[in-house]
Design a protein around this motif. Structure first.
Motif, PDB file in Angstrom:
ATOM      1  N   ARG A 178      34.868  40.690  38.768  1.00  0.00           N
ATOM      2  CA  ARG A 178      34.660  39.351  39.381  1.00  0.00           C
ATOM      3  C   ARG A 178      35.475  38.427  38.871  1.00  0.00           C
ATOM      4  N   GLY A 179      35.527  37.245  39.553  1.00  0.00           N
ATOM      5  CA  GLY A 179      36.457  36.141  38.838  1.00  0.00           C
ATOM      6  C   GLY A 179      38.049  36.197  39.148  1.00  0.00           C
ATOM      7  N   ARG A 180      38.526  36.853  40.045  1.00  0.00           N
ATOM      8  CA  ARG A 180      40.011  36.931  40.261  1.00  0.00           C
ATOM      9  C   ARG A 180      40.512  35.890  41.009  1.00  0.00           C
ATOM     10  N   SER A 181      39.630  35.145  41.864  1.00  0.00           N
ATOM     11  CA  SER A 181      40.185  34.058  42.838  1.00  0.00           C
ATOM     12  C   SER A 181      39.663  32.848  41.995  1.00  0.00           C
ATOM     13  N   ASP A 182      40.138  31.820  42.322  1.00  0.00           N
ATOM     14  CA  ASP A 182      39.930  30.522  41.750  1.00  0.00           C
ATOM     15  C   ASP A 182      38.493  30.097  42.049  1.00  0.00           C
ATOM     16  N   SER A 183      38.030  30.426  43.371  1.00  0.00           N
ATOM     17  CA  SER A 183      36.534  29.861  43.826  1.00  0.00           C
ATOM     18  C   SER A 183      35.639  30.538  42.958  1.00  0.00           C
ATOM     19  N   GLU A 184      35.959  32.192  42.910  1.00  0.00           N
ATOM     20  CA  GLU A 184      34.940  32.905  42.362  1.00  0.00           C
ATOM     21  C   GLU A 184      34.741  32.466  40.840  1.00  0.00           C
ATOM     22  N   ALA A 185      35.945  32.284  40.232  1.00  0.00           N
ATOM     23  CA  ALA A 185      36.024  31.839  38.789  1.00  0.00           C
ATOM     24  C   ALA A 185      35.056  30.662  38.572  1.00  0.00           C
ATOM     25  N   ASP A 186      35.260  29.719  39.335  1.00  0.00           N
ATOM     26  CA  ASP A 186      34.601  28.194  39.210  1.00  0.00           C
ATOM     27  C   ASP A 186      33.306  28.480  39.567  1.00  0.00           C
ATOM     28  N   LYS A 187      32.986  29.449  40.451  1.00  0.00           N
ATOM     29  CA  LYS A 187      31.602  29.642  40.620  1.00  0.00           C
ATOM     30  C   LYS A 187      30.877  30.449  39.322  1.00  0.00           C
ATOM     31  N   ILE A 188      31.467  31.416  38.765  1.00  0.00           N
ATOM     32  CA  ILE A 188      30.756  32.022  37.651  1.00  0.00           C
ATOM     33  C   ILE A 188      30.576  31.021  36.564  1.00  0.00           C
ATOM     34  N   VAL A 189      31.703  30.124  35.926  1.00  0.00           N
ATOM     35  CA  VAL A 189      31.455  29.035  35.107  1.00  0.00           C
ATOM     36  C   VAL A 189      30.360  28.098  35.657  1.00  0.00           C
ATOM     37  N   GLY A 190      30.185  27.915  36.671  1.00  0.00           N
ATOM     38  CA  GLY A 190      29.083  26.812  37.246  1.00  0.00           C
ATOM     39  C   GLY A 190      28.000  27.335  36.984  1.00  0.00           C
ATOM     40  N   ASP A 191      27.730  28.802  37.368  1.00  0.00           N
ATOM     41  CA  ASP A 191      26.532  29.756  37.302  1.00  0.00           C
ATOM     42  C   ASP A 191      25.819  29.669  35.989  1.00  0.00           C
ATOM     43  N   ALA A 192      26.880  30.057  35.114  1.00  0.00           N
ATOM     44  CA  ALA A 192      26.402  29.965  33.671  1.00  0.00           C
ATOM     45  C   ALA A 192      25.770  28.729  33.043  1.00  0.00           C
TER      46      ALA A 192
ATOM     47  N   ALA B 187      35.846  31.282  29.205  1.00  0.00           N
ATOM     48  CA  ALA B 187      35.652  29.796  29.653  1.00  0.00           C
ATOM     49  C   ALA B 187      34.080  29.792  30.024  1.00  0.00           C
ATOM     50  N   ALA B 188      33.189  30.733  30.468  1.00  0.00           N
ATOM     51  CA  ALA B 188      32.031  30.441  30.838  1.00  0.00           C
ATOM     52  C   ALA B 188      31.292  30.578  29.260  1.00  0.00           C
ATOM     53  N   THR B 189      31.713  31.229  28.132  1.00  0.00           N
ATOM     54  CA  THR B 189      31.251  31.399  27.006  1.00  0.00           C
ATOM     55  C   THR B 189      31.154  29.854  26.215  1.00  0.00           C
ATOM     56  N   ARG B 190      32.417  29.350  26.497  1.00  0.00           N
ATOM     57  CA  ARG B 190      32.501  27.964  25.950  1.00  0.00           C
ATOM     58  C   ARG B 190      31.907  26.819  26.600  1.00  0.00           C
ATOM     59  N   ALA B 191      31.461  27.062  27.930  1.00  0.00           N
ATOM     60  CA  ALA B 191      30.806  26.002  28.684  1.00  0.00           C
ATOM     61  C   ALA B 191      29.338  25.900  28.554  1.00  0.00           C
ATOM     62  N   VAL B 192      28.852  26.929  27.945  1.00  0.00           N
ATOM     63  CA  VAL B 192      27.326  26.947  27.772  1.00  0.00           C
ATOM     64  C   VAL B 192      27.133  26.661  26.185  1.00  0.00           C
ATOM     65  N   SER B 193      25.793  26.299  25.947  1.00  0.00           N
ATOM     66  CA  SER B 193      25.125  26.431  24.600  1.00  0.00           C
ATOM     67  C   SER B 193      24.538  27.357  24.083  1.00  0.00           C
ATOM     68  N   CYS B 194      23.992  28.196  25.034  1.00  0.00           N
ATOM     69  CA  CYS B 194      23.344  29.456  24.507  1.00  0.00           C
ATOM     70  C   CYS B 194      24.289  30.553  24.402  1.00  0.00           C
ATOM     71  N   PRO B 195      23.821  31.740  23.749  1.00  0.00           N
ATOM     72  CA  PRO B 195      24.676  32.753  23.358  1.00  0.00           C
ATOM     73  C   PRO B 195      25.198  33.516  24.805  1.00  0.00           C
ATOM     74  N   THR B 196      26.183  34.131  25.038  1.00  0.00           N
ATOM     75  CA  THR B 196      26.673  34.843  26.092  1.00  0.00           C
ATOM     76  C   THR B 196      26.723  36.274  25.519  1.00  0.00           C
ATOM     77  N   ILE B 197      26.446  37.409  26.277  1.00  0.00           N
ATOM     78  CA  ILE B 197      26.252  38.771  25.875  1.00  0.00           C
ATOM     79  C   ILE B 197      27.477  39.437  27.009  1.00  0.00           C
ATOM     80  N   GLY B 198      28.445  39.928  26.366  1.00  0.00           N
ATOM     81  CA  GLY B 198      29.598  40.539  27.368  1.00  0.00           C
ATOM     82  C   GLY B 198      29.354  41.944  27.579  1.00  0.00           C
ATOM     83  N   ILE B 199      29.770  42.282  28.700  1.00  0.00           N
ATOM     84  CA  ILE B 199      29.719  43.759  29.171  1.00  0.00           C
ATOM     85  C   ILE B 199      30.921  43.801  30.034  1.00  0.00           C
ATOM     86  N   GLY B 200      32.018  44.415  29.782  1.00  0.00           N
ATOM     87  CA  GLY B 200      33.281  44.335  30.554  1.00  0.00           C
ATOM     88  C   GLY B 200      33.690  42.999  30.750  1.00  0.00           C
ATOM     89  N   ALA B 201      33.609  42.209  29.528  1.00  0.00           N
ATOM     90  CA  ALA B 201      34.108  40.872  29.897  1.00  0.00           C
ATOM     91  C   ALA B 201      34.990  40.235  28.733  1.00  0.00           C
TER      92      ALA B 201
END
Length: 290
Positions: free
Chosen positions: A177-191, A214-228
């Motif tokens: 996910r996140g290959r289009s600009d709109s989807e990328a913005d949504k993922i960061v916004g969701d986080a 970008a999502a990791t840097r946008a949030v104050s809580c830890p992010t846990i990646g899987i395929g990220a």
């Protein structure tokens, strides 16, 4: 190790007993990231049984009782058919087998989407039945109100954005996910929405790397990646995938061992010895006392 073992003479089974080790807590996991910076990455793996938890516990900060057990344990085609009772029973086993890691249990499909009240009732059921410390649910901004509702009522929540397996029928498959600009913005916004709602951590799954960063840097809580990205604040894999229990290995998995091959060779040797009557031998049988 975080456990020792005592022999139960009635069953001849070795049961785990706690060592003097305090279990990690949700606030400690949340505090792992401060001012947008995290230290050593958090380690999370899936666990579904008590014995698996015993083996993983000393090495992990978090154990996830994932609804992936639908495919891994039950042979189901997806996570959609997984039930609350399945999750509660496996989570209870993992809690019994661990003494160090924070145990997080997935809320299965259909158990939290209808309303925040439904989510509370079912999350409370899971924690009461299992002793787990937190629940995980999928979805971004649309689940923020539910996350806040649970958090305010004493139920810690881990979020999950990007590729969300419970929505596979809507997404049309398991592609990144996140290959289009709109989807990328949504993922960061969701986080960001989940973070603001009080999620103590967020899984980012199957997201193109720049967006995961970008999502990791946008949030104050830890992010846990899987395929990220390795730049996430931690990583998670399905344990059976990284151990090589299945023929198919997802692109984002590093296979650290081929346990399926080891099991196959071991069982083949056992079968050969049984058929040749080499097993059991004298060491495995009871002889008359002289």
């Amino acid at each position: 190790m975080s456990t020792t073992f005592q022999l139960d003479t009635s069953t001849s089974r070795a049961n785990p007993t706690p060592q003097p080790m305090k279990r990690l807590t949700v606030p400690k996991i949340r505090a792992h990231k401060t001012d947008g910076q995290s230290g050593e990455p958090l380690v999370m793996l899936t666990a579904y049984t008590a014995r698996q938890a015993q083996l993983l516990d000393a090495h992990c900060d978090l154990l996830l009782v994932g609804d992936s057990l639908g495919q891994v344990i039950y042979g189901l085609p997806s996570t959609i058919p997984v039930t609350l009772d399945m999750m509660a029973n496996h989570a209870a086993a993992v809690v019994r087998g661990s003494y160090h890691a924070v145990v997080v249990v997935d809320m299965p499909f259909g158990s939290y989407e209808a309303s925040k009240e439904q989510a509370f009732e079912n999350a409370a059921f899971l924690l009461k039945q299992s002793g787990a410390a937190a629940v995980k649910l999928e979805g971004g901004a649309q689940m923020a109100e539910t996350v806040a509702f649970l958090n305010q009522r004493g139920i810690p929540v881990m979020g999950h954005v990007g590729l969300t397996p419970q929505a596979v029928n809507v997404l049309g498959g398991y592609m990144a996910r996140g290959r289009s600009d709109s989807e990328a913005d949504k993922i960061v916004g969701d986080a960001k929405s989940l973070d603001e709602a009080g999620a103590f951590a967020i899984v980012i799954e199957g997201v193109v790397e720049p967006i995961a960063i970008a999502a990791t840097r946008a949030v104050s809580c830890p992010t846990i990646g899987i395929g990220a990205s390795a730049q996430c604040d931690g990583q998670v894999l399905v344990t059976e995938d990284m151990l090589g229990m299945f023929d198919r290995v997802p692109r984002f998995v590093k296979q650290y061992e081929n346990i399926a091959e080891v099991i196959g060779k071991t069982v083949a040797q056992y079968a050969e010895e049984v058929r040749s009557r080499a097993f059991p031998g004298e060491p495995q049988t009871y002889q008359p006392k002289s």
